[in-house]
Design an enzyme around this catalytic site. Structure first.
Site, short mmCIF file in Angstrom:
data_model
loop_
_atom_site.label_atom_id
_atom_site.label_comp_id
_atom_site.label_asym_id
_atom_site.label_seq_id
_atom_site.Cartn_x
_atom_site.Cartn_y
_atom_site.Cartn_z
NE ARG A 1 -2.53 -0.32 3.19
CZ ARG A 1 -3.27 -1.03 4.03
NH1 ARG A 1 -4.57 -0.90 4.01
NH2 ARG A 1 -2.71 -1.87 4.89
CG HIS B 1 6.08 -22.55 8.54
ND1 HIS B 1 5.00 -22.18 9.29
CD2 HIS B 1 7.12 -22.59 9.39
CE1 HIS B 1 5.38 -22.01 10.55
NE2 HIS B 1 6.66 -22.26 10.65
CG HIS C 1 2.07 -25.35 12.34
ND1 HIS C 1 2.01 -25.14 10.99
CD2 HIS C 1 2.23 -24.11 12.89
CE1 HIS C 1 2.12 -23.85 10.72
NE2 HIS C 1 2.25 -23.20 11.86
C1 BG6 Z 1 3.06 -19.83 12.93
C2 BG6 Z 1 2.20 -19.38 14.07
O1 BG6 Z 1 2.28 -20.50 11.98
O2 BG6 Z 1 4.06 -20.70 13.41
C3 BG6 Z 1 3.04 -18.72 15.14
O3 BG6 Z 1 1.22 -18.48 13.60
C4 BG6 Z 1 4.19 -19.61 15.55
O4 BG6 Z 1 2.23 -18.40 16.27
C5 BG6 Z 1 4.95 -20.11 14.34
O5 BG6 Z 1 5.04 -18.87 16.40
C6 BG6 Z 1 5.98 -21.15 14.72
O6 BG6 Z 1 6.76 -21.49 13.61
P1 BG6 Z 1 8.30 -21.80 13.76
O7 BG6 Z 1 8.73 -22.22 12.40
O8 BG6 Z 1 8.94 -20.58 14.24
O9 BG6 Z 1 8.36 -22.92 14.76
#
Ligand code: BG6
Length: 490
Positions: free
Chosen positions: A46, A179, A241
């Protein structure tokens, strides 16, 4: 290649995700020369910036990384040369027409573009519809759209989101990112399970007592109150996750390592999870919120005192749940999942506890001190495997003791990639194996929906745990038998 995109558009380019994850990961791909020459990036946000402003921003962002690893200047130059900045308003269709006009064709063929939506989930639908209106969902086989979790905030909204996505794009074009699937150890689980003859025959209800999946974080909610207070740990971590980790632990070997074969097996696991009845939620799930405490000698405030959290919020920062997978492999084996913020340290681990041996031969060692075998798979910060077995204690008596066989997944000097590096390259190369298919997301919601609904109604009370502890005592009530305990340490 003929299929690889030549434009990569980052929506929300100045946001948190782009800043902390995407840009560093793309830069790393540049460094290891995995980006083709004709790939260009369009940073879209933006702010009324020029491309020069943007480049300055990226330079500052990468400065430390470049200095720390003495990355040659030419790598940075090559990276910067790929960028253009486009000021845009997500709600304004004109922005999308400008974007469309700005996308260059890949050589003699048409355009091939990745649209990465690093934006608030609330804006997904708007952007998806506007992309289609500007014709940017075409060519169907080529253009891709990447979205981040959370995919909806419950089963219903996830279904709505999927419907909108499918009205505008083909499933083949959609990359839903979780991820955790990009983490090396998670992928290693597949290798560990399916490339080793000594593991797979034991990986079932005949030998395994229970499975624990822990994702503990020491961080609090930082500046994410707006998002987090609405989401809570169940939606933020467990639905995605931890459920993904569960599917990778529990799935059958797919016939081939292909996106759909793999995802078919994961969906089968999710579909086999025994639904939790309304009255069973209490026995199957525990939530809690951190109060003030101390971590690593530093005192930290409680959730209610965090910036922009209203007093009286009952959002959970800790969630634990027990699931049963009713199939031939797992029937009767509880899977205990837990995750929390402000726990003593960052540690993600899958712990597999095996059953007691059927015969108690070594009588000199009292029965209660015989620990069963464990396999511990540490995901982060260390990526390692630990197998606990019994050996004889040296000496005249026939006593046993537990020995740990420890193996790091990394050799000295090796470094793991950031999950985003792996996943971004997959997006570019068109490999969807490590992305979530629409039915996976929906089934994962279906599993936790009863818990979600129950917690939404029960608004008066939430148990607490002091920051720096391993969660509330209530989490112990999930266990099916007295000799089961949470495994906190390797
Ligand atoms: C994210 C969450 O998807 O994953 C966060 O929204 C979390 O709250 C994070 O801290 C943890 O990911 P990583 O890769 O840092 O363990």
């Amino acid at each position: 290649s003929q299929n690889e995109p030549c434009s990569f558009v980052i929506f929300g380019a100045t946001g948190d995700l782009a800043t902390h994850k995407l840009l560093p990961a793309l830069f790393d791909l540049e460094r290891v020369e995995r980006l083709v020459d004709d790939l260009s990036f369009i940073a879209l946000a933006r702010r009324s910036w020029t491309t020069d402003d943007w480049l300055e921003h990226v330079r500052t962002l990468l400065k430390d990384k470049i200095e720390q690893s003495s990355i040659p200047q030419e790598v940075l130059n090559r990276f910067l040369a790929r960028f253009r900045y486009l000021q845009a308003d997500l709600n304004d269709t004109e922005s999308y027409r400008t974007l469309a006009a700005d996308l260059t064709a890949c050589g003699s063929t048409g355009s091939r573009t990745v649209f990465y939506l690093a934006i608030r989930p609330a804006d997904f639908v708007t952007v998806i519809k506007n992309l289609k209106a500007a014709g940017l969902n075409e060519p169907r086989g080529m253009n891709r759209v990447v979205i981040e979790k959370p995919f909806g905030e419950d089963l219903e909204s996830a279904q709505v989101l999927n419907r909108v996505l499918h009205q505008n794009f083909d499933e083949e074009q959609i990359y839903r990112i979780d991820h955790f699937l990009g983490k090396e150890t998670v992928q290693n689980l597949l290798v560990f399970r399916f490339a080793n003859t000594i593991i797979e025959p034991l990986w079932n209800r005949n030998f395994i007592d229970h499975v624990q999946i822990t994702v503990a974080e020491s961080i609090g909610i930082g500046k994410r109150a707006g998002y987090y207070d609405r989401a809570g740990a169940l939606r933020d971590m467990l639905q995605n996750h931890l459920m993904q980790l569960l599917t990778v632990v529990a799935m059958e070997p797919p016939p081939a390592l292909e996106a759909d074969a793999l995802r078919d097996e994961k969906v089968k696991v999710l579909r086999s999870i025994r639904p939790i009845g309304k009255r069973a939620v209490h026995a199957h799930a525990v939530r809690a919120q951190y109060t003030h405490g101390s971590i690593d000698g530093q005192s930290v405030v409680g959730y209610q005192q965090e910036e922009n959290i209203e007093l009286g919020s009952i959002t959970e920062t800790f969630a634990a749940a027990k699931f049963y997978i009713d199939n031939w492999r797992w029937r009767g084996v509880p899977f205990y999942l837990r995750t929390g913020k402000r726990m003593p340290r960052q540690h993600s681990m899958i712990a597999i506890r095996f059953k007691h041996p059927p015969q108690q031969l070594f009588r000199e060692t009292p029965l209660e001190s015989i620990d069963p075998n464990w396999i511990l798979l540490s995901i982060q910060p260390e990526e390692s495997m630990h197998m606990e077995i019994h050996v004889k204690q040296p000496g005249l008596d026939m006593n046993t003791r537990v020995m740990q066989m420890n193996a790091s997944f990394l050799k000295t000097d090796e470094q793991t990639l950031d999950a985003y590096e792996t996943l971004l390259l997959d997006v570019i190369e068109g490999d969807r194996s490590l992305f979530i298919r629409f039915d996976e997301a929906e089934w994962a919601w279906r599993v936790i929906d009863p818990i979600l609904k129950f917690w939404t109604v029960e608004r008066e009370y939430i148990p607490t745990y002091p920051a720096g502890s391993w969660g509330p005592a209530e989490a112990n009530r999930l266990f099916d038998s007295d000799d089961q305990i949470w495994r906190n340490e390797l």
